[in-house]
Design a protein around this motif. Structure first.
Motif, PDB file in Angstrom:
ATOM      1  N   VAL A  27       0.859  -1.186   0.000  1.00  0.00           N
ATOM      2  CA  VAL A  27       0.000   0.000   0.000  1.00  0.00           C
ATOM      3  C   VAL A  27       0.892   1.231   0.000  1.00  0.00           C
ATOM      4  CG1 VAL A  27      -1.732   1.310   1.268  1.00  0.00           C
ATOM      5  CG2 VAL A  27      -1.867  -1.188   1.227  1.00  0.00           C
ATOM      6  N   ASP A 193      -9.401  -1.174   3.917  1.00  0.00           N
ATOM      7  CA  ASP A 193      -8.896  -1.106   2.544  1.00  0.00           C
ATOM      8  C   ASP A 193      -9.716  -0.115   1.705  1.00  0.00           C
ATOM      9  OD1 ASP A 193      -6.588  -2.402   1.690  1.00  0.00           O
ATOM     10  OD2 ASP A 193      -7.529  -4.369   1.727  1.00  0.00           O
ATOM     11  N   ASP A 197      -8.445   3.367  -0.117  1.00  0.00           N
ATOM     12  CA  ASP A 197      -8.643   3.648  -1.546  1.00  0.00           C
ATOM     13  C   ASP A 197      -9.428   4.939  -1.762  1.00  0.00           C
ATOM     14  OD1 ASP A 197      -7.270   1.364  -2.229  1.00  0.00           O
ATOM     15  OD2 ASP A 197      -9.065   0.148  -2.564  1.00  0.00           O
ATOM     16  N   ARG A 200      -7.253   7.944  -1.059  1.00  0.00           N
ATOM     17  CA  ARG A 200      -6.325   8.185  -2.156  1.00  0.00           C
ATOM     18  C   ARG A 200      -7.025   8.865  -3.335  1.00  0.00           C
ATOM     19  NH1 ARG A 200      -4.239   3.716  -2.158  1.00  0.00           N
ATOM     20  NH2 ARG A 200      -2.274   4.280  -1.170  1.00  0.00           N
TER      21      ARG A 200
END
Length: 205
Positions: A27, A193, A197, A200
């Motif tokens: 990651v 997770d 994401d 980001r």
């Protein structure tokens, strides 16, 4: 008849989870446009002193290089506004209105500390390690009170040391998890997770 022990239930499930098979192992670091944990603390309707203490505790958790029982106790002390860090509990603990009971014996604190050390295991994805440490704190329930705050500080530390500052933390922190839910670990790891994401994507938009 044996007394209910939700810590024992969690430990049995924990041992059966294929941790290395959950989540993305690599990651890249990401910092959201805001710190979602601080935003959560600020928006939770707490009194200003409690909010200020939590902010200082989060800063300490983000800055510290590793996660041990003593470090966690220090962050917890700051968050609670206590003069001394609490030691690991010596009696059974209860949560969720008494519906969950967490046992304790002479070796429980040592097992907990060993599990905290797994937070840096490079064979396990960051999101999965973060979820696991959060659940460990919830279900070991190490302190006499303030364990939700301790769990928040622990997961924040693991993510920050992995280079991730989420821009949203509410989905992690606002939901109660149950020790007898066999899906709790993979579900929480997948949520972390997803939040990474999403952070980001928003940071690069």
């Amino acid at each position: 008849m044996l007394e209910r022990d939700d810590l024992r239930t969690w430990l049995a499930m924990r041992a059966a989870v294929p941790w290395t098979e959950i989540g993305e192992l690599v990651v890249s670091p990401v910092t959201g446009r805001r710190d979602g944990f601080i935003s959560y603390v600020d928006g939770a309707g707490r009194d200003s002193l409690r909010t200020a203490r939590l902010r200082v505790a989060l800063a300490a958790a983000r800055a510290d290089p590793d996660l041990t029982l003593d470090r966690l106790a220090d962050w917890h002390r700051i968050a609670m506004g206590a003069s001394h860090a609490q030691s690991f509990r010596t009696a059974p603990a209860f949560a969720k209105g008494g519906r969950e009971r967490y046992g304790v014996d002479a070796g429980t604190a040592a097992v907990f500390e060993n599990h905290l050390l797994e937070a840096t295991d490079p064979a396990v994805a960051l999101a999965t390690r973060a979820a696991r440490v959060y659940l460990d704190v919830c279900f070991f329930h190490p302190f006499s009170d303030g364990n939700a705050r301790a769990a928040m500080l622990a997961i924040y530390h693991v993510l920050a040391r992995g280079g991730v500052i989420l821009d949203q933390a509410g989905p992690l922190l606002a939901v109660s998890r149950h020790a007898d839910d066999h899906t709790v670990a993979p579900t929480l790891a997948r949520l972390v997770d997803m939040l990474i994401d999403a952070t980001r994507a928003r940071a690069s938009a």
